[in-house]
Write a protein that holds these residues in place. Sequence first.
Motif, PDB file in Angstrom:
ATOM      1  N   UNK A   1      -1.843  -0.252 -19.385  1.00  0.00           N
ATOM      2  CA  UNK A   1      -2.197  -0.256 -20.818  1.00  0.00           C
ATOM      3  C   UNK A   1      -1.528  -1.404 -21.573  1.00  0.00           C
ATOM      4  N   UNK A   2      -0.405  -1.907 -21.060  1.00  0.00           N
ATOM      5  CA  UNK A   2       0.264  -3.017 -21.742  1.00  0.00           C
ATOM      6  C   UNK A   2       1.752  -2.998 -21.474  1.00  0.00           C
ATOM      7  N   UNK A   3       2.423  -4.048 -21.966  1.00  0.00           N
ATOM      8  CA  UNK A   3       3.864  -4.134 -21.761  1.00  0.00           C
ATOM      9  C   UNK A   3       4.583  -4.262 -23.091  1.00  0.00           C
ATOM     10  N   UNK A   4       5.791  -3.735 -23.126  1.00  0.00           N
ATOM     11  CA  UNK A   4       6.606  -3.831 -24.329  1.00  0.00           C
ATOM     12  C   UNK A   4       8.066  -4.058 -23.933  1.00  0.00           C
ATOM     13  N   UNK A   5       8.324  -5.147 -23.205  1.00  0.00           N
ATOM     14  CA  UNK A   5       9.702  -5.375 -22.732  1.00  0.00           C
ATOM     15  C   UNK A   5      10.635  -5.786 -23.871  1.00  0.00           C
ATOM     16  N   UNK A   6      11.893  -5.383 -23.768  1.00  0.00           N
ATOM     17  CA  UNK A   6      12.896  -5.731 -24.782  1.00  0.00           C
ATOM     18  C   UNK A   6      13.690  -6.979 -24.395  1.00  0.00           C
ATOM     19  N   UNK A   7      13.523  -7.405 -23.173  1.00  0.00           N
ATOM     20  CA  UNK A   7      14.368  -8.482 -22.644  1.00  0.00           C
ATOM     21  C   UNK A   7      13.533  -9.594 -22.017  1.00  0.00           C
ATOM     22  N   UNK A   8      13.988 -10.832 -22.252  1.00  0.00           N
ATOM     23  CA  UNK A   8      13.484 -11.959 -21.460  1.00  0.00           C
ATOM     24  C   UNK A   8      14.628 -12.390 -20.562  1.00  0.00           C
ATOM     25  N   UNK A   9      14.327 -12.519 -19.292  1.00  0.00           N
ATOM     26  CA  UNK A   9      15.313 -12.903 -18.279  1.00  0.00           C
ATOM     27  C   UNK A   9      15.008 -14.318 -17.820  1.00  0.00           C
ATOM     28  N   UNK A  10      15.968 -15.209 -17.923  1.00  0.00           N
ATOM     29  CA  UNK A  10      15.806 -16.548 -17.348  1.00  0.00           C
ATOM     30  C   UNK A  10      16.825 -16.647 -16.225  1.00  0.00           C
ATOM     31  N   UNK A  11      16.331 -16.574 -15.001  1.00  0.00           N
ATOM     32  CA  UNK A  11      17.230 -16.516 -13.854  1.00  0.00           C
ATOM     33  C   UNK A  11      16.924 -17.574 -12.818  1.00  0.00           C
TER      34      UNK A  11
ATOM     35  N   UNK B   1       0.847  -1.215   0.000  1.00  0.00           N
ATOM     36  CA  UNK B   1       0.000   0.000   0.000  1.00  0.00           C
ATOM     37  C   UNK B   1       0.871   1.250   0.000  1.00  0.00           C
ATOM     38  N   UNK B   2       1.928   1.186   0.804  1.00  0.00           N
ATOM     39  CA  UNK B   2       2.843   2.320   0.899  1.00  0.00           C
ATOM     40  C   UNK B   2       3.519   2.568  -0.458  1.00  0.00           C
ATOM     41  N   UNK B   3       3.946   1.489  -1.070  1.00  0.00           N
ATOM     42  CA  UNK B   3       4.629   1.560  -2.371  1.00  0.00           C
ATOM     43  C   UNK B   3       3.711   2.163  -3.435  1.00  0.00           C
ATOM     44  N   UNK B   4       2.489   1.641  -3.506  1.00  0.00           N
ATOM     45  CA  UNK B   4       1.541   2.110  -4.523  1.00  0.00           C
ATOM     46  C   UNK B   4       1.221   3.591  -4.315  1.00  0.00           C
ATOM     47  N   UNK B   5       1.089   4.004  -3.056  1.00  0.00           N
ATOM     48  CA  UNK B   5       0.794   5.404  -2.752  1.00  0.00           C
ATOM     49  C   UNK B   5       1.949   6.297  -3.184  1.00  0.00           C
ATOM     50  N   UNK B   6       3.173   5.846  -2.880  1.00  0.00           N
ATOM     51  CA  UNK B   6       4.348   6.645  -3.250  1.00  0.00           C
ATOM     52  C   UNK B   6       4.514   6.757  -4.757  1.00  0.00           C
ATOM     53  N   UNK B   7       4.285   5.664  -5.454  1.00  0.00           N
ATOM     54  CA  UNK B   7       4.396   5.677  -6.923  1.00  0.00           C
ATOM     55  C   UNK B   7       3.415   6.689  -7.507  1.00  0.00           C
ATOM     56  N   UNK B   8       2.205   6.678  -7.001  1.00  0.00           N
ATOM     57  CA  UNK B   8       1.168   7.570  -7.527  1.00  0.00           C
ATOM     58  C   UNK B   8       1.481   9.030  -7.200  1.00  0.00           C
ATOM     59  N   UNK B   9       2.109   9.207  -6.048  1.00  0.00           N
ATOM     60  CA  UNK B   9       2.460  10.568  -5.643  1.00  0.00           C
ATOM     61  C   UNK B   9       3.505  11.164  -6.610  1.00  0.00           C
TER      62      UNK B   9
ATOM     63  N   UNK C   1       0.310   4.015 -12.813  1.00  0.00           N
ATOM     64  CA  UNK C   1      -0.411   2.747 -12.983  1.00  0.00           C
ATOM     65  C   UNK C   1      -1.310   2.760 -14.214  1.00  0.00           C
ATOM     66  N   UNK C   2      -1.821   3.941 -14.581  1.00  0.00           N
ATOM     67  CA  UNK C   2      -2.606   4.045 -15.815  1.00  0.00           C
ATOM     68  C   UNK C   2      -1.762   3.618 -17.002  1.00  0.00           C
TER      69      UNK C   2
ATOM     70  N   UNK D   1      19.495  -4.880 -12.287  1.00  0.00           N
ATOM     71  CA  UNK D   1      19.771  -4.297 -13.604  1.00  0.00           C
ATOM     72  C   UNK D   1      19.259  -2.868 -13.700  1.00  0.00           C
ATOM     73  N   UNK D   2      18.785  -2.339 -12.600  1.00  0.00           N
ATOM     74  CA  UNK D   2      18.312  -0.957 -12.604  1.00  0.00           C
ATOM     75  C   UNK D   2      17.155  -0.725 -13.559  1.00  0.00           C
ATOM     76  N   UNK D   3      16.318  -1.729 -13.702  1.00  0.00           N
ATOM     77  CA  UNK D   3      15.164  -1.591 -14.583  1.00  0.00           C
ATOM     78  C   UNK D   3      13.886  -1.509 -13.757  1.00  0.00           C
ATOM     79  N   UNK D   4      12.821  -1.086 -14.403  1.00  0.00           N
ATOM     80  CA  UNK D   4      11.555  -0.880 -13.689  1.00  0.00           C
ATOM     81  C   UNK D   4      10.485  -1.815 -14.244  1.00  0.00           C
ATOM     82  N   UNK D   5       9.358  -1.935 -13.570  1.00  0.00           N
ATOM     83  CA  UNK D   5       8.277  -2.784 -14.082  1.00  0.00           C
ATOM     84  C   UNK D   5       7.946  -2.431 -15.537  1.00  0.00           C
ATOM     85  N   UNK D   6       7.798  -3.472 -16.361  1.00  0.00           N
ATOM     86  CA  UNK D   6       7.496  -3.245 -17.771  1.00  0.00           C
ATOM     87  C   UNK D   6       8.702  -3.436 -18.673  1.00  0.00           C
TER      88      UNK D   6
END
Length: 212
Positions: free
Chosen positions: A32-42, A13-21, A27-28, A54-59
């Motif tokens: 809407x969809x994802x367009x990732x350039x990488x597939x990670x098999x870990x 809840x805290x995370x979602x609130x901070x992201x929106x702030x 989140x909108x 890797x310093x990447x974000x959701x999506x």
Amino acid sequence: MEKSYQLLLANNKKWATEKTKVDPEYFDQLSKGQNPQYLWIGCSDSRVPANEITGTIPGEIFVHRNIANMVVHSDMNMLSVLSYAVEVLKVKHVIVCGHYGCGGVIAAMGNKQYGLIDNWLRHIKDVYRLHQEELDAIKDMDERARRLVALNVIEQVHDLGKTSIVQNAWRNNQELHLHGWVYDLSDGIIDDLGVNIRNINDMHRIYQFTDM
Ligand code: CO
């Protein structure tokens, strides 16, 4: 016990609130969809989170994880993820990322029975047998384990290249590069093993499919 579990939901809840702030559209946009350039098999290991290291974000990264970052040809889960990533999302890079100190690899080096998981770890024993001469020559057991981690990643990258999913993408002139990395838990640095497979000619001849 209940408390530590509830903590995750409170954190969320805290995370979602901070992201929106920071970004009211966050989140909108993501929904809407994802367009990732990488597939990670870990590896499933809790210390190797794909986005964070890797310093990447959701999506940005499509992720598949299992014990010891394996590419097993009969694994419907891995094949489905690979198929969706390559054929639908059209990722440009598939990265197999292992890590030094991998419990799965270390277990596979020994002879102790662990139960069901031995069936999974057997694939790593096959990698050992393929490279037995080189591995047996390394007397320091930690060094030997590190080398097996790297060799296992290299084998899994080749196993990706053996799939019809990857080979058909190449045949359709889709740009798709396969990479092998190892993450070092002790300093947080990723080693690129330099095993770059970019087209069917990078594969051993016996694995090269022609048209059906
Ligand atoms: Co591991």
